[in-house]
Design an enzyme around this catalytic site. Structure first.
Site, short mmCIF file in Angstrom:
data_model
loop_
_atom_site.label_atom_id
_atom_site.label_comp_id
_atom_site.label_asym_id
_atom_site.label_seq_id
_atom_site.Cartn_x
_atom_site.Cartn_y
_atom_site.Cartn_z
CG ASN A 10 -1.81 1.15 1.36
OD1 ASN A 10 -1.84 2.01 0.49
ND2 ASN A 10 -2.56 1.20 2.45
NE ARG A 88 -6.37 1.25 0.63
CZ ARG A 88 -6.67 1.74 1.81
NH1 ARG A 88 -5.87 1.53 2.83
NH2 ARG A 88 -7.77 2.42 1.98
CG HIS A 177 -13.02 4.18 3.76
ND1 HIS A 177 -13.59 5.31 4.29
CD2 HIS A 177 -11.71 4.22 4.09
CE1 HIS A 177 -12.66 6.03 4.92
NE2 HIS A 177 -11.51 5.39 4.80
N GLY A 209 -9.54 8.89 8.41
CA GLY A 209 -10.50 9.25 7.37
C GLY A 209 -11.79 8.52 7.73
NE ARG A 238 -9.23 13.69 3.79
CZ ARG A 238 -9.03 12.38 3.90
NH1 ARG A 238 -9.95 11.61 4.49
NH2 ARG A 238 -7.95 11.83 3.42
CD GLU A 331 -12.22 -2.06 14.13
OE1 GLU A 331 -11.25 -2.51 14.75
OE2 GLU A 331 -12.22 -1.91 12.88
CD GLU A 383 -9.35 -0.66 4.78
OE1 GLU A 383 -8.89 -0.33 5.89
OE2 GLU A 383 -9.54 0.16 3.86
P1 ADP Z 1 -6.70 4.96 9.74
O1 ADP Z 1 -7.79 5.66 8.98
O2 ADP Z 1 -5.42 5.71 9.74
O3 ADP Z 1 -6.58 3.49 9.41
P2 ADP Z 1 -7.69 3.96 12.27
O4 ADP Z 1 -8.77 3.12 11.71
O5 ADP Z 1 -6.51 3.29 12.89
O6 ADP Z 1 -7.18 5.06 11.25
O7 ADP Z 1 -8.37 4.91 13.39
C1 ADP Z 1 -7.67 5.90 14.06
C2 ADP Z 1 -8.62 6.61 15.01
O8 ADP Z 1 -9.14 5.66 15.94
C3 ADP Z 1 -7.95 7.71 15.83
O9 ADP Z 1 -8.76 8.87 15.87
C4 ADP Z 1 -7.86 7.08 17.20
O10 ADP Z 1 -7.88 8.06 18.23
C5 ADP Z 1 -9.13 6.26 17.22
N1 ADP Z 1 -9.06 5.26 18.31
C6 ADP Z 1 -8.23 4.21 18.42
N2 ADP Z 1 -8.42 3.58 19.63
C7 ADP Z 1 -9.38 4.28 20.27
C8 ADP Z 1 -10.02 4.17 21.56
N3 ADP Z 1 -9.69 3.21 22.40
N4 ADP Z 1 -10.98 5.06 21.87
C9 ADP Z 1 -11.32 6.06 21.01
N5 ADP Z 1 -10.76 6.22 19.80
C10 ADP Z 1 -9.80 5.37 19.43
#
Ligand code: ADP
Length: 396
Positions: A10, A88, A177, A209, A238, A331, A383
């Site tokens: 990626n 990707r 996505h 994102g 954003r 999640e 993904e």
């Molecule tokens: P990307 O789009 O870069 O793949 P991710 O899916 O890893 O991003 O998501 C990142 C976001 O998830 C960040 O805003 C992070 O703060 C949030 N996040 C991760 N763990 C937690 C948590 N335990 N509680 C709240 N937000 C979380």
């Protein structure tokens, strides 16, 4: 190890993420990232058998990262287990409705769509070419962020701008996505024992994102991102939807250029812009707990806009059987899920707060009560596994 693993690549403009995955079992043998590629500080780091390591690339760019990756895979005894490479690719325009094996025509078609994602596509192409050079014996596939949304009806993807821009240059909504939505759609139907051909799903992919999509009978019928990832929900940095006249407003009142305004809306807005604190949801939640008003406002706007757009997507599906939350925020943030599900109670959702609090750190599951007319569920997206499965299917 049998030769069935897939190397996932990626590529971003200065980064290259990679992983080796078994498409059948989902087992991940190694993952890592090359960062600051093309700069004096470029390096590659990885995690293998629970241990983290790194190597400087001495000014190296994508080609050096792939060459180092080749040696790394040889050293770890993984090289001969790899059957193909899955790339990707961000934008497939209207040309790609599904993943494809790479050949000269496919490379040309990706290139022809470069104007739709001018920052990302060149990096994707560089990654494919570097992999072809260093892994010449392996078949390669391309898996697009946009292709799953190619089933959207015209009324969902046409902007109300002069039609000639669409006809001549492909100005329309594409959505992103898609790989995550495909994976989560499968998971939701499996976990809820639903027939995908008779299902109305709305999925919120909330990471740095963020977007949401309406999936009717397994096909995307609408989504919140548009020509670019800027449209739709409030995200980490954003703005999501704004009045397009904000461009002329910021130009006339502050003298910002087109490039500067684009940068502000993509990189300095969203949670970061409102809170003036952070783009990271965890940091925002912590600041809220300490009583920070601007962090609270950022959270309120994020949740309100999300709920409003999810309700809008229910128009596209004609009702909702299940609403799924995925991505780092989806999640893990019980706060955001809780607020949003409660705001959507008029669609038949009844939150079960105990279940909602229990779903985090990779633990999935339904978060609505047994009596709830519609189901909300947390699903961990993957993904990379979807790319590995697509690639395995293409070479089979
Ligand atoms: P990307 O789009 O870069 O793949 P991710 O899916 O890893 O991003 O998501 C990142 C976001 O998830 C960040 O805003 C992070 O703060 C949030 N996040 C991760 N763990 C937690 C948590 N335990 N509680 C709240 N937000 C979380």
């Amino acid at each position: 190890m049998s030769k069935e693993n897939i190397l996932i690549i990626n590529c971003g403009s200065s980064s290259l993420k990679f992983a080796v995955i078994n498409p059948r079992t989902g087992e991940e043998f190694i993952n890592g990232i090359g960062e600051r590629l093309g700069s004096p500080e470029s390096f590659i780091r990885w995690k293998f058998e629970g241990t983290k390591d790194r190597k400087d690339l001495d000014n190296g760019a994508h080609d050096a990262a792939v060459e180092t990756l080749l040696h790394l895979l040889e050293e770890k005894g993984l090289k001969d287990s790899i059957a193909a490479v899955g790339h990707r690719v961000v934008h497939g325009g209207e040309t790609f409705t599904k993943s494809s094996l790479v050949d000269a025509d496919v490379m040309k078609a990706i290139e022809d769509n470069t104007h739709l994602a001018p920052l990302h596509t060149p990096a994707n192409l560089i990654g494919i070419k570097a992999a072809q050079k260093h892994f010449p014996e392996l078949p390669m596939s391309v898996v697009f962020d946009t292709s799953f949304h190619q089933t959207m009806p015209e009324k969902a993807y046409i902007y109300a701008t002069p039609y000639k821009f669409y006809k001549e240059k492909g100005l329309r909504r594409y959505g992103m996505h898609g790989t995550s939505y495909r994976f989560v759609t499968e998971q939701v139907c499996e976990q809820l024992n639903m027939d995908v051909n008779n299902s109305k799903l709305v999925i919120a992919h909330l990471g740095n994102g963020a977007s949401a999509a309406a999936i009717l009978n397994g096909e995307s019928v609408d989504t919140t991102m548009g020509l670019t990832p800027l449209e739709g929900l409030v995200m980490g940095t954003r703005s999501g939807n704004i009045d397009p006249n904000v461009f002329s407003f910021l130009n006339k009142t502050y003298g910002y250029s087109l490039e500067e305004i684009t940068d502000i809306l993509n990189k300095k807005s969203g949670l970061l812009g409102i809170s003036e604190l952070s783009n990271d949801c965890r940091a925002i939640e912590e600041a809220c707990a300490e009583g920070n008003k601007q962090a609270q406002l950022a959270m309120d706007v994020f949740c309100y806009v999300l709920a409003k757009q999810l309700a809008g997507l229910a128009v596209a599906t004609g009702g909702v059987d299940a609403l799924a939350f995925t991505g780092g925020i989806g999640e893990n943030s019980d706060q955001i899920r809780g607020k949003v599900v409660e705001a959507l109670s008029f669609l038949g959702f009844e939150l079960d707060q105990d279940k909602n609090l229990a779903a985090r750190f990779g633990s999935e599951g339904v978060i609505t009560s047994d009596n709830s007319k519609a189901t909300a569920i947390v699903v961990a997206t993957n993904e990379e596994l979807m790319i590995a499965k697509d690639t395995a299917a293409l070479i089979a």
